[in-house]
Enzyme design. Sequence first.
Site, mmCIF file in Angstrom:
data_model
loop_
_atom_site.group_PDB
_atom_site.id
_atom_site.type_symbol
_atom_site.label_atom_id
_atom_site.label_comp_id
_atom_site.label_asym_id
_atom_site.label_seq_id
_atom_site.Cartn_x
_atom_site.Cartn_y
_atom_site.Cartn_z
ATOM 1 N N ARG A 207 0.848 -1.195 0.000
ATOM 2 C CA ARG A 207 0.000 0.000 0.000
ATOM 3 C C ARG A 207 0.880 1.241 0.000
ATOM 4 O O ARG A 207 1.758 1.394 0.849
ATOM 5 C CB ARG A 207 -0.862 -0.052 1.261
ATOM 6 N N ASP B 82 4.664 -4.292 9.821
ATOM 7 C CA ASP B 82 5.835 -3.735 10.512
ATOM 8 C C ASP B 82 6.030 -4.389 11.875
ATOM 9 O O ASP B 82 7.159 -4.679 12.282
ATOM 10 C CB ASP B 82 5.663 -2.227 10.708
ATOM 11 N N ASP C 40 0.659 -0.840 12.256
ATOM 12 C CA ASP C 40 0.935 -1.534 10.995
ATOM 13 C C ASP C 40 1.299 -2.987 11.320
ATOM 14 O O ASP C 40 2.352 -3.264 11.898
ATOM 15 C CB ASP C 40 2.082 -0.841 10.261
ATOM 16 N N THR D 297 -1.105 7.879 -1.059
ATOM 17 C CA THR D 297 -2.295 7.748 -1.915
ATOM 18 C C THR D 297 -3.164 6.547 -1.519
ATOM 19 O O THR D 297 -4.322 6.475 -1.918
ATOM 20 C CB THR D 297 -1.868 7.538 -3.373
HETATM 21 N N1 URA Z 1 -2.883 -2.222 7.623
HETATM 22 C C1 URA Z 1 -2.328 -2.283 8.853
HETATM 23 O O1 URA Z 1 -1.343 -2.978 9.044
HETATM 24 N N2 URA Z 1 -2.868 -1.564 9.851
HETATM 25 C C2 URA Z 1 -3.963 -0.803 9.690
HETATM 26 O O2 URA Z 1 -4.445 -0.204 10.646
HETATM 27 C C3 URA Z 1 -4.539 -0.760 8.397
HETATM 28 C C4 URA Z 1 -3.986 -1.471 7.384
#
Ligand code: URA
Length: 211
Positions: A104, A203, A200, A108
């Site tokens: 992602r 991460d 995330d 954007t």
């Molecule tokens: N992806 C993630 O890892 N966390 C979010 O809050 C949204 C998408």
Amino acid sequence: MKLLTEVNNPLITDRITRLRDVQTSGREFRQFVKEITILLATEATKNLPVTDVEVETPLRVTSGQLITKPGPCIVSIMRAGNVMAETLRDLISEASIGFIGLARQPVTLEIDDYYTNLPNDIGDRHCIVVDPMLATGNSLCLALRKLADAGVSQITVVNILACPEGIQRITSEYPTVHIVVAKIDEALNDKGYILPGLGDAGDRIYGTDDH
Ligand code: URA
């Protein structure tokens, strides 16, 4: 058939609370992702086709059922889905794993579609798509389009957290897909993160969170 299942269970709630905690280490985070995946697996696999068989116990012959071959295809939306995919694969020895690599763009929120590797016979298999987070639904829609193009008709999606916006998108565009989720959270923020969420997921699983 119910097409959205939020699995309410104290063990799941406990693990989600730990996942949310900013103090949770990467090692613990991965472990809780695995444990939640196992706890969701019964619901996620309840519609897998089975074949009647006879089995000989040490005492007598009886009837049983085995997962029909070819088994399901677990589809990981990389990279965050990989731990969930490996965990499910350990439970379903008949399964194969397919990969759809989507990244992602941070600003954007557009999706970079960088890798796809699916079994040739995927159209004959029930697919279980795994991604810890259902946020905007952009990645999942793209993955579901690839699976539909490959001839897949039976799809279950497994998420740890989802938000109403993402669920709405998937259920309107793919009304036959069954979503199994550990917790439906409150909302999406303007950066595409789920609130209150857990940050995330990729991460935190892979220790690349330098914020
Ligand atoms: N992806 C993630 O890892 N966390 C979010 O809050 C949204 C998408």
